[in-house]
Scaffold this motif. Structure first.
Motif, PDB file in Angstrom:
ATOM      1  N   TYR A  81     -11.712 -11.190  14.302  1.00 31.92           N
ATOM      2  CA  TYR A  81     -11.136 -10.360  13.240  1.00 31.92           C
ATOM      3  C   TYR A  81      -9.841  -9.785  13.780  1.00 31.92           C
ATOM      4  O   TYR A  81      -9.831  -9.166  14.845  1.00 31.92           O
ATOM      5  CB  TYR A  81     -12.109  -9.237  12.852  1.00 31.92           C
ATOM      6  CG  TYR A  81     -11.586  -8.336  11.749  1.00 31.92           C
ATOM      7  CD1 TYR A  81     -11.027  -8.871  10.593  1.00 31.92           C
ATOM      8  CD2 TYR A  81     -11.657  -6.943  11.852  1.00 31.92           C
ATOM      9  CE1 TYR A  81     -10.559  -8.045   9.575  1.00 31.92           C
ATOM     10  CE2 TYR A  81     -11.200  -6.109  10.838  1.00 31.92           C
ATOM     11  CZ  TYR A  81     -10.656  -6.671   9.696  1.00 31.92           C
ATOM     12  OH  TYR A  81     -10.188  -5.860   8.698  1.00 31.92           O
TER      13      TYR A  81
ATOM     14  N   GLY B 129     -10.635   1.167   6.170  1.00 29.77           N
ATOM     15  CA  GLY B 129     -11.337   2.293   6.779  1.00 29.77           C
ATOM     16  C   GLY B 129     -12.775   2.473   6.328  1.00 29.77           C
ATOM     17  O   GLY B 129     -13.452   3.404   6.768  1.00 29.77           O
TER      18      GLY B 129
ATOM     19  N   ASN C  40       0.818  -1.195   0.000  1.00 30.23           N
ATOM     20  CA  ASN C  40       0.000   0.000   0.000  1.00 30.23           C
ATOM     21  C   ASN C  40       0.858   1.254   0.000  1.00 30.23           C
ATOM     22  O   ASN C  40       1.947   1.270   0.585  1.00 30.23           O
ATOM     23  CB  ASN C  40      -0.893   0.004   1.236  1.00 30.23           C
ATOM     24  CG  ASN C  40      -2.098  -0.920   1.038  1.00 30.23           C
ATOM     25  OD1 ASN C  40      -2.180  -1.673   0.086  1.00 30.23           O
ATOM     26  ND2 ASN C  40      -3.047  -0.854   1.959  1.00 30.23           N
TER      27      ASN C  40
ATOM     28  N   MET D 165     -11.459  -2.064  -1.135  1.00 30.90           N
ATOM     29  CA  MET D 165     -11.186  -3.317  -0.421  1.00 30.90           C
ATOM     30  C   MET D 165     -11.624  -3.151   1.031  1.00 30.90           C
ATOM     31  O   MET D 165     -11.351  -2.125   1.653  1.00 30.90           O
ATOM     32  CB  MET D 165      -9.694  -3.647  -0.499  1.00 30.90           C
ATOM     33  CG  MET D 165      -9.304  -4.871   0.294  1.00 30.90           C
ATOM     34  SD  MET D 165      -7.548  -5.274   0.169  1.00 30.90           S
ATOM     35  CE  MET D 165      -7.538  -6.377  -1.219  1.00 30.90           C
TER      36      MET D 165
ATOM     37  N   ILE E 200      -8.633  -2.331  12.254  1.00 30.18           N
ATOM     38  CA  ILE E 200      -7.792  -3.049  13.214  1.00 30.18           C
ATOM     39  C   ILE E 200      -6.349  -2.546  13.183  1.00 30.18           C
ATOM     40  O   ILE E 200      -5.475  -3.125  13.795  1.00 30.18           O
ATOM     41  CB  ILE E 200      -7.810  -4.578  12.953  1.00 30.18           C
ATOM     42  CG1 ILE E 200      -7.902  -4.893  11.477  1.00 30.18           C
ATOM     43  CG2 ILE E 200      -8.918  -5.281  13.693  1.00 30.18           C
ATOM     44  CD1 ILE E 200      -7.051  -4.233  10.525  1.00 30.18           C
TER      45      ILE E 200
ATOM     46  N   PRO F 245      -5.578   3.336   7.589  1.00 22.26           N
ATOM     47  CA  PRO F 245      -6.996   3.646   7.848  1.00 22.26           C
ATOM     48  C   PRO F 245      -7.800   2.483   8.412  1.00 22.26           C
ATOM     49  O   PRO F 245      -8.916   2.673   8.864  1.00 22.26           O
ATOM     50  CB  PRO F 245      -7.528   4.004   6.448  1.00 22.26           C
ATOM     51  CG  PRO F 245      -6.728   3.126   5.531  1.00 22.26           C
ATOM     52  CD  PRO F 245      -5.346   3.044   6.154  1.00 22.26           C
TER      53      PRO F 245
HETATM   54  P1  XMP Z   1     -10.836  -2.457   7.321  1.00 24.21           P
HETATM   55  O1  XMP Z   1     -11.005  -1.066   7.852  1.00 24.21           O
HETATM   56  O2  XMP Z   1     -11.706  -2.711   6.121  1.00 24.21           O
HETATM   57  O3  XMP Z   1      -9.313  -2.519   6.826  1.00 24.21           O
HETATM   58  O4  XMP Z   1     -11.022  -3.472   8.383  1.00 24.21           O
HETATM   59  C1  XMP Z   1      -8.745  -3.628   6.195  1.00 24.21           C
HETATM   60  C2  XMP Z   1      -7.329  -3.301   5.730  1.00 24.21           C
HETATM   61  O5  XMP Z   1      -6.481  -2.976   6.826  1.00 24.21           O
HETATM   62  C3  XMP Z   1      -5.112  -3.267   6.495  1.00 24.21           C
HETATM   63  N1  XMP Z   1      -4.548  -4.054   7.585  1.00 24.21           N
HETATM   64  C4  XMP Z   1      -3.766  -3.568   8.559  1.00 24.21           C
HETATM   65  N2  XMP Z   1      -3.225  -2.336   8.728  1.00 24.21           N
HETATM   66  N3  XMP Z   1      -2.208  -3.072  10.733  1.00 24.21           N
HETATM   67  C5  XMP Z   1      -2.424  -2.102   9.808  1.00 24.21           C
HETATM   68  O6  XMP Z   1      -1.908  -0.997   9.977  1.00 24.21           O
HETATM   69  C6  XMP Z   1      -2.710  -4.326  10.623  1.00 24.21           C
HETATM   70  O7  XMP Z   1      -2.491  -5.180  11.468  1.00 24.21           O
HETATM   71  C7  XMP Z   1      -3.513  -4.586   9.477  1.00 24.21           C
HETATM   72  N4  XMP Z   1      -4.124  -5.707   9.001  1.00 24.21           N
HETATM   73  C8  XMP Z   1      -4.754  -5.344   7.865  1.00 24.21           C
HETATM   74  C9  XMP Z   1      -5.135  -4.030   5.189  1.00 24.21           C
HETATM   75  O8  XMP Z   1      -4.731  -3.144   4.177  1.00 24.21           O
HETATM   76  C10 XMP Z   1      -6.594  -4.456   5.066  1.00 24.21           C
HETATM   77  O9  XMP Z   1      -6.985  -4.668   3.735  1.00 24.21           O
END
Ligand code: XMP
Length: 493
Positions: free
Chosen positions: A389, A344, A282, A363, A308, A305
């Protein structure tokens, strides 16, 4: 004269979802007519521009199958070994296959008795089977209807006595329409597919054809198989080539900071080695996009964003998502490279705002983690149902293998992990189908308010207004007590 601010503090502002709204415009577009078709990468189109996140509590084969059947695409996570990942890709690719390949077809041997064949069909859950000799030549076809009269009088009869030996077969290049017509004309349920020498190549079933018809919107490749994305690490060329050979349509170079120049070198190497499209992410800035557009088939945006994610609080770095997407899209659109907004998104309105900012697809992780199709089981806490999650940068996920997403070595001692994510639970939500329906329907509503019938037109027409915190509060349900839960809205606590 004194400058009131030091130069370090003369800083640009960056905005996120809640800071903006779509400006309503003149429209004749009814939401149901709005067409969500879009691209996730240079050559891969989807009918719904929605991807499920490459996370071990979100996307494995079941999720990827359901996402593609409903027009989007799942991205299989990389917290598994390569063999398992290949299996998952195969499951997706085989899910709605027209021709069941030879090695998966249940066949009967001419030496078997009708009783044995009957037991085998019950065990394998099929209603019929081609009868083949040891060379694989098709001698006949047997179904439970053929067997039934024999079971009463002569269960030790040979299968060759009961089978139909004038078999209707199909050539290897048969398509769904032709197969349907053939079966309809002969009133049969299954057709063996054979080569020039009458050797069994596969089987087409009526059930399979009807199943495919049910999913008209499905995202399929040129062979009619479901689309499938898969995450690979920036330095995992082996995994990338294995995924490519297994038939993945899009490889997602999966890294928390893809503007790291070593990551870009790794991504380039992978791009050279594979046929599939390669999306890199990203990132969250214009400059990062400039370094990717010459080779990436798509760019994924999101620095911190996610629901988690703790990247921003742990590292102090990040970029609010609307600004990040629009900066990347400014550069990527000049080079015709699709942009994916990752993380996010809590409501359908956030998803369509991301598109307005320039994304071609979105996504989501948390939005889907509570559905039946996500891995993991439902747990009950205080009488409410949840599913697990967790962030891929959480201690738990890193321990099972994903530390390099955060460009970290695996430490010897668990206490030495520096996580950038949390382990959590999300409310259980039921089927993916209904969640996706709400998400896509809300996005179509957004297109209706802006007066755009297609995604490219929407991106062109959409304009934002800036919202104050008073405006933000006004947008949510307020001054009422909610009595019935809406399927697409649960206010933040
Ligand atoms: P949402 O908000 O849809 O986000 O639950 C999913 C996206 O979050 C990223 N991702 C993480 N980013 N620490 C982070 O900073 C993490 O542990 C982590 N795990 C996932 C990832 O881009 C995903 O698609």
């Amino acid at each position: 004269e004194h400058e009131p601010y030091s130069s370090k503090l003369r800083v640009p502002e960056a905005l996120t979802f809640d800071d903006v709204l779509l400006r309503p415009k003149e429209s004749r577009v009814e939401p149901d007519e709005a067409d969500l078709t879009s691209r996730v990468s240079k050559t891969v189109e989807v009918s719904v521009p929605i991807l499920s996140a490459a996370m071990d509590t979100v996307t494995e084969a079941d999720m990827a199958i359901a996402m593609a059947r409903h027009g989007g695409m799942g991205v299989i996570h990389r917290n598994t070994n390569i063999d398992r990942m290949v299996e998952e890709i195969h499951s997706v690719k085989r899910a709605d296959e027209l021709i069941i390949p030879h090695d998966s077809v249940v066949t009967a041997d001419p030496e078997m008795t009708v009783r044995e064949v009957d037991e085998m069909m019950v065990r394998e859950g099929v209603g019929g089977a081609p009868v083949t000799n040891t060379n694989g030549e098709v001698l006949g076809i047997i179904s439970s209807t053929d067997i039934r009269p024999h079971l009463e009088v002569g269960e030790n009869d040979s299968v060759t006595e009961a089978m139909t030996d004038e078999v209707i077969t199909a050539p290897q290049d048969i398509d769904a329409r032709e197969a349907f017509d053939l079966m309809y004309e002969h009133r049969i349920e299954r057709v063996p597919v054979v080569d020039d020498e009458n050797l069994l190549v596969g089987l087409v079933t009526m059930q399979g054809i009807l199943q495919r018809r049910e999913y008209k919107e499905a995202a399929r490749d040129s062979d009619g198989k479901l689309r499938c994305g898969v995450a690979v690490g920036p330095f995992e060329t082996d995994r990338a080539t294995a995924a490519d050979e297994a038939g993945a349509d899009v490889l997602f170079i999966d890294c928390a900071h893809a503007h790291n120049l070593n990551v870009i070198d790794g991504a380039r190497e992978i791009k050279e080695a594979v046929e599939a499209d390669v999306v890199v992410g990203n990132v969250g800035t214009r400059e990062a996009a400039e370094d990717l557009v010459d080779f990436a088939d798509g760019i994924k945006v999101g620095i911190g964003p996610g629901s988690i994610c703790t990247t921003r609080v742990v590292s102090g770095a990040g970029m609010p998502q609307i600004t990040a997407v629009s900066q990347v899209a400014d550069v990527a659109s000049e080079h015709d490279v699709p942009v994916i907004a990752d993380g996010g998104i809590r409501y359908s309105g956030d998803a369509i705002k991301a598109v307005a900012a320039g994304a071609d697809a979105v996504m989501l992780g948390s939005y889907f983690a509570g559905t039946d199709e996500a891995p993991g089981r439902v747990v009950t806490m205080n009488g409410k149902k949840y599913k697990q999650y967790r962030g891929m940068g959480s201690v738990g996920a890193m321990k099972s293998g994903d530390a390099d997403r955060y460009l970290k070595e695996d430490p010897e001692d668990d206490e030495e992990y520096v996580p950038e994510g949390v382990e959590a639970a999300t409310p259980y939500k039921g089927t993916l189908k209904s969640e996706l329906h709400q998400l896509a329907g809300g996005m179509q509503s957004g297109m209706g308010y802006v007066g755009a019938e297609t995604i490219p037109e929407f991106k062109e027409r959409a304009e934002f207004v800036r919202v104050s915190s008073a405006g933000q509060a006004e947008g949510h349900a307020h001054d009422v007590v909610i009595t019935d839960e809406a399927p697409n809205y649960s206010p933040d606590e």
